[in-house]
Design a protein around this motif. Structure first.
Motif, mmCIF file in Angstrom:
data_model
loop_
_atom_site.group_PDB
_atom_site.id
_atom_site.type_symbol
_atom_site.label_atom_id
_atom_site.label_comp_id
_atom_site.label_asym_id
_atom_site.label_seq_id
_atom_site.Cartn_x
_atom_site.Cartn_y
_atom_site.Cartn_z
ATOM 1 N N GLY A 117 9.156 -3.220 6.559
ATOM 2 C CA GLY A 117 9.242 -4.071 7.942
ATOM 3 C C GLY A 117 8.046 -3.551 8.752
ATOM 4 O O GLY A 117 6.767 -3.688 8.397
ATOM 5 N N ARG A 118 8.372 -3.339 9.932
ATOM 6 C CA ARG A 118 7.260 -3.411 11.097
ATOM 7 C C ARG A 118 7.171 -1.646 11.099
ATOM 8 O O ARG A 118 6.485 -1.282 12.269
ATOM 9 N N GLY A 119 7.317 -0.889 9.942
ATOM 10 C CA GLY A 119 7.007 0.398 10.242
ATOM 11 C C GLY A 119 6.695 0.960 8.749
ATOM 12 O O GLY A 119 6.430 0.287 7.841
ATOM 13 N N PHE A 120 6.979 2.246 8.595
ATOM 14 C CA PHE A 120 6.757 3.009 7.187
ATOM 15 C C PHE A 120 7.681 4.225 7.363
ATOM 16 O O PHE A 120 8.091 4.451 8.286
ATOM 17 N N VAL A 121 7.812 4.515 5.859
ATOM 18 C CA VAL A 121 8.949 5.501 5.777
ATOM 19 C C VAL A 121 8.374 6.532 4.944
ATOM 20 O O VAL A 121 7.329 6.119 4.209
ATOM 21 N N ALA A 122 8.863 7.754 4.977
ATOM 22 C CA ALA A 122 8.501 8.938 3.860
ATOM 23 C C ALA A 122 9.650 9.457 3.054
ATOM 24 O O ALA A 122 11.070 9.400 3.964
ATOM 25 N N VAL A 123 9.695 9.482 1.926
ATOM 26 C CA VAL A 123 10.904 9.947 1.090
ATOM 27 C C VAL A 123 10.263 10.995 0.221
ATOM 28 O O VAL A 123 9.221 11.175 -0.187
ATOM 29 N N LEU B 228 4.713 7.822 0.987
ATOM 30 C CA LEU B 228 4.946 6.827 2.190
ATOM 31 C C LEU B 228 4.935 5.486 1.600
ATOM 32 O O LEU B 228 4.325 5.097 0.678
ATOM 33 N N ALA B 229 5.814 4.650 2.275
ATOM 34 C CA ALA B 229 6.032 3.366 1.874
ATOM 35 C C ALA B 229 6.169 2.369 3.186
ATOM 36 O O ALA B 229 6.982 2.743 3.987
ATOM 37 N N PRO B 230 5.301 1.206 3.106
ATOM 38 C CA PRO B 230 5.675 0.193 4.253
ATOM 39 C C PRO B 230 6.964 -0.391 4.284
ATOM 40 O O PRO B 230 7.320 -0.529 3.077
ATOM 41 N N GLY C 34 0.633 -1.160 0.165
ATOM 42 C CA GLY C 34 0.005 0.012 -0.053
ATOM 43 C C GLY C 34 0.939 1.418 -0.037
ATOM 44 O O GLY C 34 1.016 1.848 1.079
ATOM 45 N N LEU C 35 1.418 1.812 -1.119
ATOM 46 C CA LEU C 35 2.165 2.904 -1.370
ATOM 47 C C LEU C 35 1.111 4.131 -1.299
ATOM 48 O O LEU C 35 0.087 3.953 -1.912
#
Length: 357
Positions: A300-306, A296-298, A286-287
């Protein structure tokens, strides 16, 4: 980072425009919103979809085959059946569509949580789905389902018909699908690592408008032969258009997150810090774009913002999930982010505090 304190009934929600992902502020857990997600989800959640008109209704598809409908304005939940992909119907916030790994697709009345129309996807498991955003025209009600046999099935909820107009688009499974905001183009990604753009109105041509290339530029009309452009070195498992349609992002099992110019097909950026992705997820990754400049991208056990332009990381959400995050949804008016994982966790996040001057 600690979870935020719960707000009282009179607590103010973040003002529209008060938060921007590019500000470098990671979100914090929104303790004021108890989604009441059940702990008995076998396999956890696979997908999320937030209704865009009011931003209050959140669909969560479970691996156990049930759909959950949450009112994020109150935090109350209603539960019914579920799926691997979910999408709100563009013209009416009272309806949504789903597809499941059992090879079925359904169009639902959101108020009654009852299916209105059902389709057989030809025995192919559904991997992802999306309703066309256009409010008028021949594809206004089109519902696209990415299937395990490499095809994308186009369904019309108004007539109940299903047209196999886009068959054998990918070698292996079609893993993800996304409509351009104007509803004219459809992006698909698959096990073959390809991400392609199609014009469903010209389905008879069986040729993509563009095949995106991970090395530098798009390949207009590509998609055939051994020299076909590939977007990823592994399966393409998630794709999304920016809100205005200028950019198209995709994630692959090579761990890369890439972004292309949707008009020219030119590669705009590539995140070299690999994502931690699960190879055997039953649904698309789910991007979600947060505005035009952040993705935002999932992971591992979290998500990141690039950052979309440079692919430089902006922040990573603090760990708050026991399972791998699979799906995200963004409530633009408040800056809230909803993240679902494969162990049944559904966590609401709110904008983090501004950095001290």
């Amino acid at each position: 980072m600690e979870a935020a304190a719960a707000r009282g009934p009179g607590g103010e929600a973040p003002a529209a425009g008060a938060w921007a992902p590019c500000a470098g502020r990671p979100p914090v857990v929104d303790a004021s919103l108890d989604l009441g997600a059940p702990s008995c989800r076998a396999g956890g959640f696979a997908c999320l979809a937030l209704e865009a008109t009011g931003g209050r209704s959140l669909l969560a598809g479970g691996v156990d085959g049930r759909v959950s409908l949450f009112d994020v304005g109150r935090g109350a939940a209603r539960h019914a059946h579920c799926v691997a992909g979910a999408s709100w119907y563009c013209a009416d916030g009272g309806a949504f569509a789903t597809c499941c790994a059992g090879g079925r697709a359904r169009f639902w009345d959101a108020a009654r949580l009852e299916p209105v129309v059902a389709w057989d996807l030809g025995g192919a498991p559904g991997r992802d789905c999306a309703c066309a955003p256009a409010a008028a025209g021949p594809l206004a009600a089109a519902f696209a389902a990415a299937c395990g046999d490499g095809s994308v099935r186009l369904c019309d909820p108004r007539s109940g018909s299903r047209a196999d107009a886009l068959a054998a688009l990918h070698r292996g499974a079609a893993r993800c699908v996304a409509w351009a905001p104007d509803g004219r183009l459809l992006a698909t990604g698959g096990d073959d690592g390809a991400v392609r753009l199609w014009d469903p109105r010209r389905a008879a041509a069986r040729a993509p408008v563009a095949a995106l290339d991970r090395h530098d530029h798009g390949a207009p009309g590509g998609g055939g032969g051994g020299a076909a452009a590939t977007a990823h070195g592994g399966a393409a498992v998630g794709c999304a258009f920016a809100p205005r349609g200028a950019a198209l992002a995709a994630a692959g099992l090579d761990g890369r997150l890439r972004c292309w110019d949707a008009a020219s097909g030119a590669l705009r950026s590539e995140a070299f810090e690999p994502l931690a992705l699960a190879a055997r997820s039953p649904a698309a990754l789910g991007l979600r774009f947060a505005g035009e400049s952040a993705l935002l991208a999932p992971s591992g056990r979290g998500f990141v913002a690039v950052d979309v332009a440079s692919a430089e990381p902006l922040w990573a959400a603090p760990p708050a999930h026991r399972g791998r995050v699979r799906a995200l949804a963004v409530r633009a008016a408040t800056g809230q982010i909803f993240a679902a994982d494969d162990r049944g966790g559904l966590v609401a996040w709110r904008p983090g505090p501004a950095a001290a001057a």
